[in-house]
Design a protein around this motif. Structure first.
Motif, short mmCIF file in Angstrom:
data_model
loop_
_atom_site.label_atom_id
_atom_site.label_comp_id
_atom_site.label_asym_id
_atom_site.label_seq_id
_atom_site.Cartn_x
_atom_site.Cartn_y
_atom_site.Cartn_z
N TYR A 102 -16.97 -9.14 6.97
CA TYR A 102 -15.58 -9.49 7.26
C TYR A 102 -14.97 -10.31 6.13
O TYR A 102 -13.79 -10.16 5.80
N SER A 103 -15.78 -11.19 5.55
CA SER A 103 -15.27 -12.10 4.52
C SER A 103 -14.82 -11.37 3.27
O SER A 103 -14.02 -11.90 2.48
N GLN A 104 -15.33 -10.16 3.06
CA GLN A 104 -15.03 -9.42 1.83
C GLN A 104 -13.84 -8.47 1.99
O GLN A 104 -13.48 -7.78 1.04
N GLN A 105 -13.22 -8.46 3.16
CA GLN A 105 -12.06 -7.60 3.38
C GLN A 105 -10.79 -8.35 3.02
O GLN A 105 -10.66 -9.55 3.29
N PRO A 106 -9.79 -7.68 2.43
CA PRO A 106 -8.53 -8.36 2.12
C PRO A 106 -7.76 -8.70 3.39
O PRO A 106 -7.88 -8.01 4.41
N LEU A 107 -6.98 -9.75 3.32
CA LEU A 107 -6.13 -10.14 4.42
C LEU A 107 -4.93 -9.20 4.51
O LEU A 107 -4.46 -8.68 3.49
N ASP A 108 -4.42 -9.00 5.70
CA ASP A 108 -3.27 -8.12 5.89
C ASP A 108 -1.96 -8.79 5.54
O ASP A 108 -0.95 -8.11 5.28
N GLN A 161 0.86 -1.19 0.00
CA GLN A 161 0.00 0.00 0.00
C GLN A 161 0.89 1.23 0.00
O GLN A 161 1.65 1.43 0.94
N ASN A 162 0.80 2.02 -1.06
CA ASN A 162 1.63 3.23 -1.17
C ASN A 162 0.82 4.34 -1.83
O ASN A 162 0.22 4.14 -2.89
N THR A 210 -1.97 -2.83 -3.76
CA THR A 210 -1.71 -3.98 -4.63
C THR A 210 -2.11 -5.25 -3.89
O THR A 210 -1.72 -5.43 -2.73
N MET A 211 -2.87 -6.09 -4.56
CA MET A 211 -3.35 -7.31 -3.91
C MET A 211 -3.17 -8.51 -4.83
O MET A 211 -3.00 -8.37 -6.04
N LYS A 212 -3.22 -9.68 -4.21
CA LYS A 212 -3.22 -10.94 -4.96
C LYS A 212 -4.01 -11.96 -4.15
O LYS A 212 -4.37 -11.71 -2.98
N HIS A 213 -4.29 -13.10 -4.74
CA HIS A 213 -4.91 -14.18 -3.97
C HIS A 213 -3.85 -14.81 -3.08
O HIS A 213 -2.70 -14.98 -3.48
N PRO A 214 -4.21 -15.17 -1.83
CA PRO A 214 -3.22 -15.79 -0.95
C PRO A 214 -2.77 -17.15 -1.47
O PRO A 214 -3.46 -17.78 -2.28
N ALA A 215 -1.60 -17.59 -0.99
CA ALA A 215 -1.05 -18.87 -1.43
C ALA A 215 -1.97 -20.03 -1.04
O ALA A 215 -1.99 -21.07 -1.71
#
Length: 410
Positions: free
Chosen positions: A183-189, A132-133, A138-143
């Motif tokens: 909560y489910s629709q928020q991105p993971l940190d 985050q800048n 910038t996001m991606k799907h988690p592993a």
């Protein structure tokens, strides 16, 4: 006539469950002289307005050694704190949510390795924040998807509630199902399992899994599967009106003095009793008393059983109270790691208040705290309603309780 008799019998039974025996430090195998010092010290700290009032409890090898109340439940009303005063235990609730999950694990309805999305499809397709800048994210799907175990160890990456419902922990104006959908629709940190971050939304999600897997409202599950079997007659998510008079007020410090907290705190104004609340708060919702909590902690010390009632298997208690976070920096106190919804002492610096390695515990936002020390066979409960820092008073009690143990650590 029969129904009246049954109702009366139920009432009498409840009274039997609720009343603790007389505390006897000598019978409990503790140093009675040391135990006797606890209440005067707590009173002195309350008199100095470090806190409004306290309830303290110590059990050793299943015998009540100490149960005392000092100070005030309501300073302005000159209402003393009592040993049966009811308080909001806040995040100590998380242990109960974890136990509810383990009960469902034992029934084959949930696995600790299950992806959360298996039980809550709304969690499918989550994203994780990469960077985050300057307002650009910038996001991606988690592993991999987050799992039940991730939620229980606070390693899921789930962050705070979304801005649109950011005040849910104060207003409690959404249902658990509605909140978890958001909560489910928020991105993971961060990538699941890679860091430790205390997560209220993660624990709320566990509570929702309890609802879906059991077919019961979260608060009903606690009532029927935990509170009633343990005789915890003063423990609730939504406090009934007939017990409002026993609730301790919540205080915070202003200009060096204790004043009642208002509505802008967790669960809102304490003396409004969460009027109209919908949110069951698996992360912070329980009201309880010292004696009720002692039943809970003694059950855990006994490896899942109390008074012939089995809530958990010994293997479930063992897995819950083992460190699962490895070398990750975890917990709120030095020298601890995290098990499954429990903090666990793992290093010498975690023993500075006298706890043994392997002691498992949890505190709450309003200063409440409880612990189980399997090595000393000691259970302790510290209740207070302080929105600021009650740790100096809490740690004084812990040190004094541990100092009363006569036997060397095994």
């Amino acid at each position: 006539m029969l129904s009246r008799y049954c109702a009366g019998l139920l009432f009498v039974t409840s009274l039997v469950f609720a009343a603790p025996p007389a505390a006897d430090a000598g019978k409990a195998g503790l140093d009675a002289t040391e135990v006797a010092k606890i209440a005067p010290r707590m009173k002195a700290m309350a008199d100095d307005q470090m806190v409004a009032g306290t309830v303290t409890l110590v059990m050793h090898k299943g015998t009540l050694a100490h149960l005392e109340a000092t100070g005030w439940a309501d300073i302005e009303a000159r209402k003393p704190m009592r040993t049966d005063s009811i308080v909001q235990i806040m995040s100590m609730t998380k242990q109960f949510t974890g136990a509810a999950i383990m009960m469902l694990v034992e029934e084959g309805k949930v696995r600790l390795s299950d992806p959360v999305e298996k039980h809550l499809p709304e969690f499918r397709g989550q994203w994780v924040i990469v960077s985050q800048n300057d307002g650009l994210r910038t996001m991606k799907h988690p592993a991999r998807p987050i799992t039940v175990r991730d939620l229980m160890t606070h390693t899921s990456g789930m962050g705070p509630a979304a801005p649109g419902i950011g005040d849910i922990l104060e207003k409690m104006d959404r249902t658990l199902a509605e909140a978890c959908l958001v909560y489910s629709q928020q991105p993971l940190d961060f990538e699941p399992g890679t860091k430790w971050q205390y997560s209220n939304t993660g624990l709320a999600t566990l509570g929702r899994i309890v609802e879906v897997a059991s077919g019961m409202a979260f608060e009903k599950f606690l009532e029927t599967r935990i509170f009633q079997p343990l005789g915890m007659v003063d423990s609730y998510i939504f406090l009934p009106a007939e017990k409002h008079g026993r609730l301790a007020a919540l205080y915070q410090r202003k200009d060096g003095k204790l004043v009642k907290a208002g509505a802008n705190v967790l669960a809102g104004d304490a003396l409004q009793f969460r009027k109209g609340a919908k949110y069951s708060g698996p992360e912070y919702g329980i009201y309880s008393t010292a004696w009720d909590l002692a039943q809970w902690y003694q059950m855990m010390l006994n490896k899942g059983t109390l008074n012939g009632k089995k809530l958990l298997s010994p293997s479930s208690v063992e897995v819950m109270t083992r460190v699962h976070t490895g070398d990750l920096k975890a917990g709120h106190d030095p020298g601890v790691g995290f098990g499954l919804t429990w903090a666990v002492v793992k290093e010498p610096i975690g023993t500075l208040t006298g706890h043994s390695i392997g002691t498992f515990d949890h505190g709450g936002a309003f200063g409440t705290y409880g612990w189980v020390d399997p090595t000393k066979e000691l259970v302790g409960v510290f209740l207070v309603q302080e929105a600021d820092d009650a740790k100096p008073v809490r740690d004084a009690f812990i040190n004094m309780a541990n100092a009363a143990v006569l036997e060397p650590s095994r």
